[in-house]
Design a protein around this motif. Structure first.
Motif, short mmCIF file in Angstrom:
data_model
loop_
_atom_site.label_atom_id
_atom_site.label_comp_id
_atom_site.label_asym_id
_atom_site.label_seq_id
_atom_site.Cartn_x
_atom_site.Cartn_y
_atom_site.Cartn_z
N ARG A 375 0.95 -1.21 -0.19
CA ARG A 375 0.31 -0.21 -0.13
C ARG A 375 1.18 1.22 0.23
O ARG A 375 0.69 2.21 -0.42
CB ARG A 375 -0.37 0.19 1.02
CG ARG A 375 -1.66 1.18 1.73
CD ARG A 375 -3.03 0.88 2.15
NE ARG A 375 -2.42 0.03 3.62
CZ ARG A 375 -3.16 -1.30 4.34
NH1 ARG A 375 -3.45 -1.08 3.74
NH2 ARG A 375 -2.41 -0.68 5.41
N GLN A 376 1.38 1.03 0.78
CA GLN A 376 2.95 2.04 0.23
C GLN A 376 3.39 2.32 -0.66
O GLN A 376 3.46 3.87 -1.36
CB GLN A 376 4.24 1.83 1.73
CG GLN A 376 5.21 2.94 1.40
CD GLN A 376 6.30 3.41 2.77
OE1 GLN A 376 6.51 1.69 3.34
NE2 GLN A 376 6.74 4.18 2.78
N MET A 377 3.95 1.57 -1.30
CA MET A 377 4.67 1.90 -2.72
C MET A 377 2.92 2.25 -3.47
O MET A 377 3.43 3.01 -4.13
CB MET A 377 5.06 0.66 -3.32
CG MET A 377 5.95 -0.22 -2.97
SD MET A 377 7.11 -1.59 -3.75
CE MET A 377 6.02 -3.06 -3.35
N LEU A 378 1.87 1.69 -3.32
CA LEU A 378 1.08 2.52 -4.33
C LEU A 378 1.02 3.64 -3.94
O LEU A 378 0.36 4.64 -4.30
CB LEU A 378 -0.52 1.55 -4.21
CG LEU A 378 -0.18 -0.21 -4.53
CD1 LEU A 378 -1.33 -0.48 -3.90
CD2 LEU A 378 -0.41 0.36 -6.37
N ILE A 379 0.51 4.61 -2.54
CA ILE A 379 0.41 5.45 -2.36
C ILE A 379 1.28 6.88 -2.96
O ILE A 379 1.53 7.79 -3.31
CB ILE A 379 0.18 5.40 -0.48
CG1 ILE A 379 -0.87 5.09 -0.58
CG2 ILE A 379 0.09 7.03 -0.30
CD1 ILE A 379 -1.14 4.96 1.20
N GLN A 380 2.89 5.99 -3.11
CA GLN A 380 3.85 6.87 -3.12
C GLN A 380 3.16 6.82 -4.99
O GLN A 380 4.18 8.11 -5.88
CB GLN A 380 5.47 6.23 -2.75
CG GLN A 380 5.49 6.14 -1.68
CD GLN A 380 7.00 6.13 -1.03
OE1 GLN A 380 7.21 4.60 -2.12
NE2 GLN A 380 7.24 5.87 -0.12
N ALA A 381 3.07 6.42 -5.32
CA ALA A 381 3.25 5.90 -7.30
C ALA A 381 1.64 6.90 -7.29
O ALA A 381 2.20 7.56 -8.40
CB ALA A 381 2.60 4.55 -7.61
N ILE A 382 0.88 7.01 -6.58
CA ILE A 382 -0.34 8.10 -7.27
C ILE A 382 0.20 9.35 -6.69
O ILE A 382 0.10 10.57 -7.17
CB ILE A 382 -1.24 7.55 -6.48
CG1 ILE A 382 -2.03 6.38 -6.34
CG2 ILE A 382 -2.77 8.64 -5.25
CD1 ILE A 382 -3.40 5.45 -5.90
N HIS A 383 1.41 9.62 -5.64
CA HIS A 383 1.46 11.29 -5.17
C HIS A 383 2.09 11.30 -6.47
O HIS A 383 1.91 12.38 -7.20
CB HIS A 383 1.92 10.49 -4.02
CG HIS A 383 2.68 11.75 -3.59
ND1 HIS A 383 3.91 12.42 -2.73
CD2 HIS A 383 3.05 13.52 -3.42
CE1 HIS A 383 4.32 13.71 -1.99
NE2 HIS A 383 3.27 14.27 -2.67
N SER A 384 2.67 10.50 -6.48
CA SER A 384 3.68 11.34 -7.70
C SER A 384 3.14 11.39 -9.36
O SER A 384 3.19 12.36 -9.84
CB SER A 384 4.78 9.72 -8.26
OG SER A 384 5.93 10.19 -9.57
#
Length: 837
Positions: A375-384
Motif C-alpha cells: 500500500r505504501q508503494m501504491l500511495i507513493q506512485a499515486i502521489h507521483s
C-alpha cells in the motif's frame, strides 16, 4: 608452461592418497574400490602429480572393466594425462588407448559408445583420433539418437581442429545429409550447430530452404537458428529483412525461451516501430504467463531498457505492464511501478490512476502479511501521478485519506505528506481536504502522522467555521483536563525509580537514532521520546488519540499541539468579529497548554519533558498572552511561505533531473525529415520498410560506428547514478549492514568546496537540497547516493565541521549491502579527499 584444463574437481590437500595404495586398489577385483581409487588418481593428476607408474596398471586392470562408472572415470583419466612428450610427439603407449577407444565405439552398450564420443570431443591429438574416424562416422547412422547426437558433436570437434579439414574432408556434406534425414530434435540441433559453426553458408541455405517450417522445429534447434540470424545480420546488415520475417514467425511458438530470445534479437537487429512493438508485446506476454519471479524480474529489466530507448512505443503498453501488479512479489511490483511512472501521459493518466486505486482498495482486505508495504508503494506512485498531473488529485486524495489511520506508520506518513503537498498545489481541493481531515483525525494512530496532520490543520483552516472545527477536533482528541490526578502522581512516585531503571536499560539497548540528514543523534533518558520509534496507539473517538500519545511521554507531539492551537487562535482573531469569543477560545487553549506543561514536569510519567519541547510550549503561552503583529506575521505567513519555497525547490530539482534524463530533444529547424511515404518499397513488407528508413537515418547521423572503434565504446562507460528520495535513503541506511567510516583529512578549508570535491571524485549524487546547504555556519551535513553498474546501492553521509584553525574535521560514513562496495568506495574517498594536496 601452463597447460589447458578441461576438467576441475575439488581436492582436499589435507588427505593425500599414496600411489601404491591406489595401485593396489586398481589391481583388485572390487569395482567399488576401483571407483574410489580412480577418483583419487584423477584428483592427484589435476593437482600437479604425474603418477607415471599407474598407466600400465590402468591399462591392464581398468580397461577391461565392464562397470560403467569405472569406464567413465577411465575416460576422465585419459583426458587429463599427458599424451605427448616434451617435443610434442605422441607417446608410444597411447597406441594401447586407441585400440580401447575403437572397441568402445563399437561396444554393444549405448552408454559406453556415447560417453566415448563425448570424450573424443575434448581430444586434440590427431594421431589418436585419425584411426578412430571410420568408427565415429559409422555411429552417425546408429539406431539410437543418443549415439547419433554425440557422433555429430565429435565430428564437429574434429573438423574444428587445425588439421580437421584434412581428416574429414567431406564432413559438412555428410552432416547436411544427416540434417535432412534426422528425426531426433537434439541430434538435428547438433547437426545444424555443426553447419553453423563450420560451414555457415550451408546452414543459411538450409534455413532459407525450410523457412516455412521453422516454427515447427524443436526448441533447441530454434535457439540455434536465432543465434545464426544474429551472426549473419551483424556481418551483413543489408539482409536483415528476410531474417526478421523468420523471427516474427517464431514469436508465436509455445516455447517461452524461444520467444524471449526472439524479442531480444528483434530489438538488437531493428529499431523499426513494428519490430519494437512486437518485442514489447512478447515481453508483456511473458510477464503474465511465467510463474517464476526471477523470469518476471528479467523481463521487467528488458522492458525498462525499451522504455529508455523507445518511450513513445512503450507508452501504449502501459496497461499491459500494470497487470504485473497481480504478482505477490514486492520486487516485481516495485519495478513495475517504476517503469509505469515514467510512461504516464495525459492520455493514459486516468486509466493508470484508476488501476492504482483498485489495487489500494484490495490491500484493505488484510489477507497478505505485507499489504501495508505494498500500500505504501501504491500511495507513493499515486502521489507521483498527482504531482505530474494535478487534475487527477481530486479523484484519489479522499480515498487515500482513509489510510491516515493505517497501522503501517510509513504508509500513513506517505499519505500525510501527499495531502500536505496536494492541499498547497490544488487550492480548489482545500475545503474538501480540510473537512475530510477533521472528520478522520481521531483515527490517526501515529505521533508522526498526527504532527503532520496538525500542521495542515494549522496552516489551511482559514474560514471561521474551519478554525472553530479545528480547535474543537483537537480538544476532543485531547479529552478532559487535567491529564492526570494528584493521587495518580503519588502512586507514580512509588514506582518511579523502578520505571527509570527499566527505561534506562531500554534506552541503552537501542541503536543510535538516525536523523533526516543521515547523522546520528545522542540519546538520553530525557530526550528519548523525541527520537523514539513511532508510537502507535489503538484509539477511538471517545478515548482520544492525542491524549493516548501524550500519556506515552511524547512531548514533541505536545509541542506540535500547542503550536497548532496557538496558530488557530491567532487566525480566529482575524476571522471572528466577536472579541469575547476569541478571548474565550484563547483561555481554553492556554489551559490545555499549561496542563501539558504540568504533565511534563510531574512525576506521573517516567521521563520529564525535554528542554526543546518545553521551550516551544512556553513560547506559545507567551505569544497567546501578548500577541504582537510581527509575531503574528511570522507564525501565520512565514511558515507557509517556507513550505511553498520548499515545494518550489523540489519541483525545480525534479525538472532539472527530467531534463538531464531526457533522451529525445525537441524538433529543430535543421532536423532530418523522414520522407517515409516517398521511399521506394521494392516489394518490401511494412517491417522491412520501417527498418530501412531507421537504418538510413542512423547512417546519415553517423550513429553506425565502425566495429573496430573500440576506444569510442570504452569512452561511453560511466558509473550509473540514480534518483533516491530522503525516505528511501533513511530506510536503506537503517537496513544496510556494512559501514565504512572514513575520517576527514584534507587541505581544503571550505565546507561546500570539499563536498563538491567528494561528489566529483565519486560520481555520486547529492540528495540534500541546495537550500539546506546555504549559509555559513561552520558545519555541513549532506547525503550522497549512487548505484553501481551492477545495481548495488551505495550510501554516503558527510558530516564536517570547521575548526578554529580553519581546518575541516569530521567523518564520511559509507553504507552498502555488500562489503566490497563499502570498502572500495572508502578507499577511493581516502585517496581522493585531500584535494589540493
Amino acid at each position: 608452461m601452463e597447460k589447458t584444463c578441461s576438467l576441475l574437481v575439488h581436492f582436499d590437500k589435507g588427505t593425500p592418497a599414496l600411489a601404491n595404495e591406489i595401485k593396489e586398489a586398481l589391481e583388485g577385483h572390487d569395482d567399488a574400490a576401483k571407483v574410489d581409487a580412480m577418483k583419487k588418481a584423477v584428483m592427484l593428476l589435476l593437482n600437479g602429480e604425474t603418477l607415471p607408474q599407474l598407466f600400465i596398471t590402468i591399462v591392464r586392470y581398468v580397461l577391461p572393466s565392464e562397470d560403467h562408472t569405472v569406464q567413465k572415470l577411465l575416460l576422465l583419466y585419459l583426458e587429463i594425462i599427458d599424451k605427448t612428450d616434451s617435443k610434442g610427439k605422441i607417446l608410444p603407449e597411447m597406441i594401447l588407448i586407441c585400440q580401447n577407444l575403437r572397441n568402445n565405439l563399437q561396444h554393444p552398450n549405448e552408454y559406453i559408445r556415447g560417453v566415448t564420443l563425448r570424450f573424443l570431443c575434448r581430444l586434440n591429438e590427431t594421431e589418436i583420433i585419425e584411426p578412430l574416424i571410420p568408427s565415429i562416422l559409422a555411429n552417425l547412422e546408429h539406431r539410437h539418437p543418443y549415439i547419433r547426437r554425440n557422433a555429430i558433436l565429435a565430428v564437429m570437434a574434429i573438423y574444428k581442429l587445425p588439421q580437421g579439414e584434412q581428416l574429414l574432408v567431406d564432413a559438412p556434406e555428410m552432416i547436411e545429409k544427416v540434417l535432412s534425414t534426422e528425426a531426433d530434435q537434439s541430434a538435428k540441433r547438433n547437426a545444424f550447430l555443426m553447419l553453423f559453426t563450420c560451414a555457415q553458408d550451408r546452414a543459411v541455405n538450409y534455413l532459407l530452404t525450410h523457412v516455412d517450417r521453422v516454427s515447427e522445429w524443436g526448441e533447441l534447434l530454434q535457439m540455434v537458428v536465432l543465434e545464426l540470424i544474429r551472426k549473419v545480420c551483424r556481418a551483413n546488415k543489408g539482409e536483415k529483412g528476410k531474417y526478421i520475417k523468420i523471427i516474427i514467425s517464431l514469436l508465436s511458438v509455445p516455447s517461452a525461451a524461444v520467444i524471449y530470445e526472439c524479442a531480444g534479437t528483434l530489438v538488437s537487429l531493428s529499431s523499426a516501430p513494428t519490430a519494437i512493438k512486437a518485442a514489447a508485446n512478447t515481453y508483456c506476454q511473458l510477464l503474465l504467463s511465467q510463474s517464476d519471479n526471477n523470469v518476471k524480474l528479467i523481463v521487467l529489466d528488458r522492458l525498462n531498457e525499451l522504455k529508455i530507448s523507445h518511450r513513445e512505443i512503450m507508452v501504449d503498453m502501459i496497461m499491459d505492464i500494470l497487470r504485473a501488479l497481480s504478482s505477490p512479489n514486492h520486487d516485481i511490483r516495485r519495478k513495475t511501478l517504476d517503469i509505469v511512472l515514467d510512461l504516464i501521459t495525459p492520455r493514459n493518466i486516468n486509466e493508470v490512476v484508476l488501476t492504482l486505486k483498485k489495487e489500494v482498495v484490495k490491500t484493505q482486505s488484510g489477507e497478505l502479511e505485507k499489504d501495508g508495504e505494498y500500500r505504501q508503494m501504491l500511495i507513493q506512485a499515486i502521489h507521483s501521478c498527482a504531482i505530474k498531473f494535478p487534475e487527477v488529485a481530486s479523484t484519489v486524495v479522499h480515498l487515500l485519506m482513509d489510510f491516515l489511520g493505517d497501522s503501517n506508520v510509513a504508509s500513513a506518513m506517505d499519505v500525510a505528506v501527499f495531502v500536505r503537498e496536494i492541499i498547497e498545489t490544488n487550492p480548489k481541493l482545500r475545503v474538501s481536504i480540510i473537512t475530510r481531515l477533521l472528520d478522520t483525525f481521531y483515527q490517526i494512530r501515529s505521533a508522526r502522522v498526527c504532527s503532520c496532520a496538525l500542521w495542515i490543520i494549522s496552516e489551511y483552516c482559514l474560514s471561521l467555521s474551519e478554525v472553530e472545527s479545528g480547535i474543537s477536533t483537537i480538544k476532543q482528541c485531547l479529552g478532559d483536563l487535567p491529564f492526570y490526578m494528584a493521587s495518580e502522581e503519588g502512586d507514580a512516585n512509588d514506582s518511579s525509580k523502578k520505571s527509570q531503571q527499566v527505561n534506562s536499560i531500554t534506552v541503552s539497548s537501542k541503536r543510535p537514532a538516525i536523523l533526516a540528514d543521515g547523522t546520528y543523534a545522542t540519546q538520553s533518558a530525557a530526550s528519548e521520546t523525541a527520537f523514539s520509534p513511532p508510537t502507535v496507539v489503538n484509539t477511538t473517538l471517545t478515548s482520544g488519540n492525542l491524549r493516548s500519545l501524550l500519556l506515552t511521554g511524547d512531548f514533541f507531539l505536545g509541542a506540535v499541539v500547542a503550536c497548532t492551537l496557538t496558530k488557530l487562535v491567532l487566525r480566529l482573531a482575524e476571522v471572528q468579529p466577536s472579541k469575547s469569543e476569541v478571548n474565550k477560545a484563547s483561555t481554553q487553549v492556554l489551559l490545555i497548554i499549561v496542563s501539558m506543561l504540568q504533565l511534563g514536569q510531574s512525576s506521573f510519567l517516567p521521563h520529564p519533558i525535554d528542554n526543546d519541547s518545553n521551550d516551544r510550549i512556553v513560547l506559545c503561552i507567551r505569544l497567546l498572552c501578548n500577541p504582537g503583529e510581527e509575531m503574528k506575521k511570522i507564525w501565520l505567513q512565514s511558515c507557509r511561505e517556507s513550505f511553498v519555497q520548499m515545494l518550489a525547490d523540489k519541483q525545480l530539482r525534479e525538472t532539472e533531473e527530467l531534463k538531464a534524463k531526457a533522451q529525445v530533444s525537441h524538433a529543430q529547424p535543421d532536423d532530418l525529415i523522414d520522407f517515409y511515404h516517398l521511399k521506394s518499397r521494392k516489394g518490401m513488407s511494412q517491417l522491412e520498410l520501417e527498418d530501412e528508413v531507421q537504418d538510413d537515418l542512423k547512417r546519415a547521423t553517423g550513429e553506425f560506428v565502425k566495429e573496430g572503434d573500440d576506444a569510442n565504446k570504452l569512452n561511453r562507460i560511466l558509473q550509473l547514478t540514480a534518483v533516491c528520495s530522503d525516505a528511501a535513503f533513511r530506510t536503506m541506511w537503517a537496513e544496510f549492514e556494512w559501514e565504512n567510516k572514513v575520517a576527514v583529512n584534507t587541505v581544503i578549508q571550505d565546507e561546500k568546496e570539499f563536498l563538491e570535491h567528494i561528489i566529483k571524485s565519486t560520481n555520486m549524487k547529492c540528495l540534500t537540497a541546495p537550500s539546506a546547504l546555504e549559509g555559513d555556519c561552520g558545519f555541513l551535513a549532506a547525503n550522497l547516493y549512487a548505484k553501481s553498474v551492477f545495481g548495488e546501492d551505495a550510501l554516503v553521509n558527510l558530516s564536517i565541521e570547521k575548526q578554529g584553525d580553519g581546518k575541516l574535521s569530521g567523518y564520511i560514513r559509507i553504507r552498502s549491502k555488500t562489503q566490497g562496495i563499502a570498502l572500495s568506495l572508502g578507499d577511493k574517498i581516502t585517496l581522493k579527499q585531500k584535494g589540493g594536496a
